[in-house]
Motif scaffolding. Sequence first.
Motif, PDB file in Angstrom:
ATOM      1  N   ILE A  50       4.571  12.599  -7.923  1.00 46.17           N
ATOM      2  CA  ILE A  50       5.681  11.261  -8.397  1.00 46.17           C
ATOM      3  C   ILE A  50       4.244  11.093  -8.503  1.00 46.17           C
ATOM      4  O   ILE A  50       4.460  10.568 -10.158  1.00 46.17           O
ATOM      5  N   ARG A  51       3.208  11.255  -8.545  1.00 49.66           N
ATOM      6  CA  ARG A  51       1.552  11.440  -9.455  1.00 49.66           C
ATOM      7  C   ARG A  51       1.754  11.613 -10.875  1.00 49.66           C
ATOM      8  O   ARG A  51       1.657  11.453 -12.144  1.00 49.66           O
ATOM      9  N   GLU A  52       2.588  13.281 -11.048  1.00 49.46           N
ATOM     10  CA  GLU A  52       2.770  13.430 -12.517  1.00 49.46           C
ATOM     11  C   GLU A  52       3.437  13.390 -12.886  1.00 49.46           C
ATOM     12  O   GLU A  52       3.701  12.553 -14.514  1.00 49.46           O
ATOM     13  N   ALA A  53       5.070  12.901 -12.253  1.00 47.30           N
ATOM     14  CA  ALA A  53       6.171  11.863 -12.914  1.00 47.30           C
ATOM     15  C   ALA A  53       5.623  10.358 -13.306  1.00 47.30           C
ATOM     16  O   ALA A  53       5.415  10.203 -14.870  1.00 47.30           O
ATOM     17  N   LEU A  54       4.804  10.092 -12.697  1.00 45.99           N
ATOM     18  CA  LEU A  54       4.042   8.847 -12.711  1.00 45.99           C
ATOM     19  C   LEU A  54       3.503   8.907 -13.896  1.00 45.99           C
ATOM     20  O   LEU A  54       3.203   7.608 -15.725  1.00 45.99           O
ATOM     21  N   LEU A  55       2.797  10.168 -14.641  1.00 43.61           N
ATOM     22  CA  LEU A  55       1.700  10.131 -15.525  1.00 43.61           C
ATOM     23  C   LEU A  55       2.297  10.300 -16.535  1.00 43.61           C
ATOM     24  O   LEU A  55       2.064   9.829 -17.460  1.00 43.61           O
ATOM     25  N   ARG A  56       3.552  10.865 -16.641  1.00 39.82           N
ATOM     26  CA  ARG A  56       4.153  11.197 -18.189  1.00 39.82           C
ATOM     27  C   ARG A  56       4.872   9.952 -18.403  1.00 39.82           C
ATOM     28  O   ARG A  56       5.175  10.183 -19.957  1.00 39.82           O
ATOM     29  N   LEU A  76       0.935  -0.857   0.097  1.00 33.87           N
ATOM     30  CA  LEU A  76       0.427  -0.689   0.045  1.00 33.87           C
ATOM     31  C   LEU A  76       1.228   1.292   0.314  1.00 33.87           C
ATOM     32  O   LEU A  76       0.496   2.346  -0.787  1.00 33.87           O
ATOM     33  N   ASN A  77       1.867   1.342   0.505  1.00 29.68           N
ATOM     34  CA  ASN A  77       2.799   2.778   0.648  1.00 29.68           C
ATOM     35  C   ASN A  77       3.173   2.939  -0.329  1.00 29.68           C
ATOM     36  O   ASN A  77       2.810   3.775  -0.814  1.00 29.68           O
ATOM     37  N   PRO A  78       3.725   2.344  -1.775  1.00 31.33           N
ATOM     38  CA  PRO A  78       3.404   3.003  -2.982  1.00 31.33           C
ATOM     39  C   PRO A  78       2.194   3.504  -3.369  1.00 31.33           C
ATOM     40  O   PRO A  78       1.791   4.213  -4.282  1.00 31.33           O
ATOM     41  N   ILE A  79       1.632   2.976  -3.231  1.00 33.42           N
ATOM     42  CA  ILE A  79      -0.099   3.697  -4.328  1.00 33.42           C
ATOM     43  C   ILE A  79      -0.294   4.699  -3.030  1.00 33.42           C
ATOM     44  O   ILE A  79      -1.231   6.116  -3.338  1.00 33.42           O
ATOM     45  N   ILE A  80      -0.415   4.655  -1.585  1.00 35.49           N
ATOM     46  CA  ILE A  80      -0.833   6.082  -0.875  1.00 35.49           C
ATOM     47  C   ILE A  80       0.143   7.106  -1.713  1.00 35.49           C
ATOM     48  O   ILE A  80      -0.556   7.753  -1.734  1.00 35.49           O
ATOM     49  N   TYR A  81       2.163   7.277  -2.070  1.00 32.34           N
ATOM     50  CA  TYR A  81       2.468   8.360  -2.322  1.00 32.34           C
ATOM     51  C   TYR A  81       1.478   8.425  -3.320  1.00 32.34           C
ATOM     52  O   TYR A  81       2.630   9.494  -4.032  1.00 32.34           O
ATOM     53  N   SER A  82       1.588   7.336  -4.166  1.00 29.79           N
ATOM     54  CA  SER A  82       1.549   8.073  -5.590  1.00 29.79           C
ATOM     55  C   SER A  82       0.218   8.709  -6.081  1.00 29.79           C
ATOM     56  O   SER A  82      -0.085   9.467  -6.870  1.00 29.79           O
ATOM     57  N   ILE A  83      -1.206   8.124  -4.812  1.00 30.60           N
ATOM     58  CA  ILE A  83      -1.815   9.149  -5.140  1.00 30.60           C
ATOM     59  C   ILE A  83      -1.428  10.272  -4.204  1.00 30.60           C
ATOM     60  O   ILE A  83      -1.914  11.589  -5.368  1.00 30.60           O
TER      61      ILE A  83
END
Length: 313
Positions: free
Chosen positions: A300-306, A288-295
Motif C-alpha cells: 500500500i505504501r509503495e503504491a501510494l508513493l508511486r 486511523l485504519n487507513p493510516i495504520i494500513y498505509s504505514i
Amino acid sequence: WEFNGSFHQPSAFLLMGIPGLEALHPWLSIPFCGLYLTALVGNCVILLIIRRTPRLHQPMYYFLGMLAVTDLGLALCTLPTTLGLLWFGARRIAFDACLAQMYFIHILSFMESSVLLAMALDRFIAIAHPLRHPAILTGSAVLKIGAAIVLRGALSLLPVPFLLKRLSYCGRRELSHSFCFHPDIMNLACADIKVNVFYGMIVLLSTVGMDFIFIVLSYVLIIRTVVSLTTREECLKALNTCVSHICAVLLFFIPMIGLSMIHRFGKNVPPLVNTLVAYTYLTIPPALNPIIYSIKSTHIREALLRALSRKRG
C-alpha cells in the motif's frame, strides 16, 4: 407529539452534543472535521490504490477494501448530525430519520466486525497453509464472503426499527449522543422493552460476540503456527503481517464493548465518559485504519508513493 389513544410516538428526537462543553462546540468541531476528512480521504485513497494496482488484487487487499467501504459508511452516517449539531446547534432529528440512521450505523458496525473476522481467517490461512491459500480464498470465495457479510448484517437487524416503532414514547425526547443508537432510543420508551432488550442482546452476542471469539481463536492458531516455525526471522515476518489487523481489531472492539457495557450497566457513569466512548467508537477507527494500513503495509505504501510521484511529475 403525535398520539393515538394510549400510543404516543414523537415526531422527532433531540440530539445531545458533548455534555458540559456546549459553549465550545464550534471549537470542538475542528478536530471532528479533521477526523471526518481523514476518514473520507484516507479510505477513498485505499480503495483507489487497490483498484488501480494489479498486484493488490489479492484476498487480503479485497478484505481491506471491504473494511474501507464500511469505514466510509460509518463516517457518512454520523457526519451530518454531528457536524450539524456542533456547527449550527441543529439538535432535532425526525423519528423515522433517527431509526434509519440507527439501522445503518448498526449494520455497518456488524459488517466491520465480520470483515475483521474474515481478515483474521485470511491471515491464518496465509500463515498456516501458504501454498493452499490461493486455492482456498479465490476471487469467487471472497465475493461470496462479502455478500454473506452484507446479508448477515442487514437481515439480523431488520426487525430492530420495527420493534422500536411499536413502542410508546412519552416524556423525555433527548438522546445521549449526536447520532441515534439502539439502546439510547429504546430507553426513552415508556412501554415494556423486554423484547427489544432480549433481541438486541441475542443479535449482538450471535454476531459481534461470535466474531470476536473467532478472531481470538484465529490468533491462538496463528501463534501456535508461528511458534512452530524454524527461525526467528520467519516468526517475526509472519507476525508482522498481522500487526495492522491487530490494531484495527483493538480500535474497533475496545470502544464498542465499552459503549455496550455503559448503555446496559453504566447508569452511574458520567455522561461525558459515555459521550467520549461513543465518539471514539464511531470516529476514531474510520480515521486511523487507513493510516495504520498505509504505514504498515509495504505494498500500500509503495503504491501510494508511486501515485504521489506521478502527480508531482
